[in-house]
Write an enzyme that holds these catalytic residues in place. Sequence first.
Site, PDB file in Angstrom:
ATOM      1  N   GLU A   1       2.015 -11.489   5.674  1.00  0.00           N
ATOM      2  CA  GLU A   1       0.967 -10.828   6.460  1.00  0.00           C
ATOM      3  C   GLU A   1       1.369 -11.013   7.921  1.00  0.00           C
ATOM      4  O   GLU A   1       1.233 -12.088   8.497  1.00  0.00           O
ATOM      5  CB  GLU A   1      -0.398 -11.463   6.183  1.00  0.00           C
ATOM      6  CG  GLU A   1      -0.883 -11.304   4.749  1.00  0.00           C
ATOM      7  CD  GLU A   1      -1.522  -9.945   4.472  1.00  0.00           C
ATOM      8  OE1 GLU A   1      -1.563  -9.096   5.385  1.00  0.00           O
ATOM      9  OE2 GLU A   1      -1.982  -9.740   3.333  1.00  0.00           O
TER      10      GLU A   1
ATOM     11  N   GLU B   1      -1.950   0.418   8.067  1.00  0.00           N
ATOM     12  CA  GLU B   1      -1.108  -0.663   7.537  1.00  0.00           C
ATOM     13  C   GLU B   1       0.036  -0.097   6.708  1.00  0.00           C
ATOM     14  O   GLU B   1       1.158  -0.606   6.760  1.00  0.00           O
ATOM     15  CB  GLU B   1      -1.957  -1.614   6.682  1.00  0.00           C
ATOM     16  CG  GLU B   1      -1.135  -2.771   6.115  1.00  0.00           C
ATOM     17  CD  GLU B   1      -1.915  -3.610   5.106  1.00  0.00           C
ATOM     18  OE1 GLU B   1      -3.107  -3.341   4.905  1.00  0.00           O
ATOM     19  OE2 GLU B   1      -1.300  -4.514   4.519  1.00  0.00           O
TER      20      GLU B   1
ATOM     21  N   HIS C   1       0.834  -1.208   0.000  1.00  0.00           N
ATOM     22  CA  HIS C   1       0.000   0.000   0.000  1.00  0.00           C
ATOM     23  C   HIS C   1       0.871   1.263   0.000  1.00  0.00           C
ATOM     24  O   HIS C   1       2.049   1.193  -0.351  1.00  0.00           O
ATOM     25  CB  HIS C   1      -0.993  -0.035   1.166  1.00  0.00           C
ATOM     26  CG  HIS C   1      -1.644  -1.379   1.311  1.00  0.00           C
ATOM     27  ND1 HIS C   1      -2.658  -1.808   0.498  1.00  0.00           N
ATOM     28  CD2 HIS C   1      -1.364  -2.425   2.150  1.00  0.00           C
ATOM     29  CE1 HIS C   1      -3.009  -3.045   0.839  1.00  0.00           C
ATOM     30  NE2 HIS C   1      -2.238  -3.447   1.833  1.00  0.00           N
TER      31      HIS C   1
ATOM     32  N   HIS D   1       2.981  -6.826   4.582  1.00  0.00           N
ATOM     33  CA  HIS D   1       1.590  -6.447   4.842  1.00  0.00           C
ATOM     34  C   HIS D   1       1.212  -6.786   6.273  1.00  0.00           C
ATOM     35  O   HIS D   1       1.934  -7.496   6.984  1.00  0.00           O
ATOM     36  CB  HIS D   1       0.634  -7.210   3.906  1.00  0.00           C
ATOM     37  CG  HIS D   1       0.694  -6.766   2.480  1.00  0.00           C
ATOM     38  ND1 HIS D   1      -0.212  -5.895   1.931  1.00  0.00           N
ATOM     39  CD2 HIS D   1       1.590  -7.072   1.506  1.00  0.00           C
ATOM     40  CE1 HIS D   1       0.108  -5.685   0.660  1.00  0.00           C
ATOM     41  NE2 HIS D   1       1.202  -6.377   0.373  1.00  0.00           N
TER      42      HIS D   1
HETATM   43 ZN    ZN Z   1      -2.069  -5.266   2.812  1.00  0.00          ZN
END
Ligand code: ZN
Length: 329
Positions: free
Chosen positions: A293, A156, A119, A211
């Site tokens: 993640e 995030e 992101h 992430h």
């Molecule tokens: Zn993400």
Amino acid sequence: MSYTGPDFDPPRPHRSPLRRPLTVLLAALVAGALLGWGVYAAVGGPRDGGGTERAAGVRTPPVPSSDAPAASGDDAKEPAGGSGSAAATASPGRRAPSPSAPAASAPLAGKVVVIDPGHNPGNFRYPSRINRKVDIGTHRKECDTTGTSTDSGYAEAAFTLDVAHRLRDLLTRQGATVRLTQDGDRAYGPCVDERARIGNEARADAAVSIHADGSGAGNRGFHVILPGPVHAGAADTRPIVGPSRDLGTRIAGHFVRVTGSAPSNYVGGGTGLVTRTDLGGLNLSKVPKVFVECGNMRDGRDAALLTSGAWRQKAAQGISGGIVSFLRG
Ligand code: ZN
């Protein structure tokens, strides 16, 4: 829970006889997995040497995305007590590599690693641009997403940049050439196809996308996303499926040991490994690549970890350990 222990690292030729006792100890602990994750943290926490040999991880089926766009990411500031830079500064061995050190002494000399901080803190300001569709081989998909955030507003995109910086420092100290796909230096994006292309054009020896998830409260733990076999349009992951699994398995194993976090309790069947074929950043990659993640921002207990600078340093160390293990293999 079907997880049978931290069986992540594929068997490799041994590098150090000193690791044997630890390997034996860990093997015993695997057999007694009921002892719980605290044991792994206690045994593996302080060590991130990158060499305890393990069996290969368990193959897992594709799962649907749980990383949907969520918060607007309007607060990228460090939460009180996060003290990321302080934690990093306090970590042992945080010194710049000596410029006079011979390159041959750096274990990752000549290796290229691309880190993709997921992101972008500015994405939410450019909805039309990040929502435009790009070709990921199998289909067209949004250029990028805003990412999620903790309930208290830690974005995030701020998390991924912070971990990326810590990881860059760790890998650079080992002699690697590190490139980030974005460093807070662009208004939005890059789009997922460009994120993949940056790794390809760098001819990265390994690429990792950072992430944190946005799943429901109660869903906890980390998982590593591996590319599944895709051959459609510009996507052909067949050459990278194997090495990416190797990379991801090593990262998962080191992540467990260094952070003490358990593999996800909601995807991956307890292995911490999930295979997907719907992510442009993986589908379009020509180099070994995985997503990590690191935890679930929408769970309070995971959020407490993700907002801790000290924990993020451990997360970076876990990821670094897996990369080093993969590249030195
Ligand atoms: Zn993400």
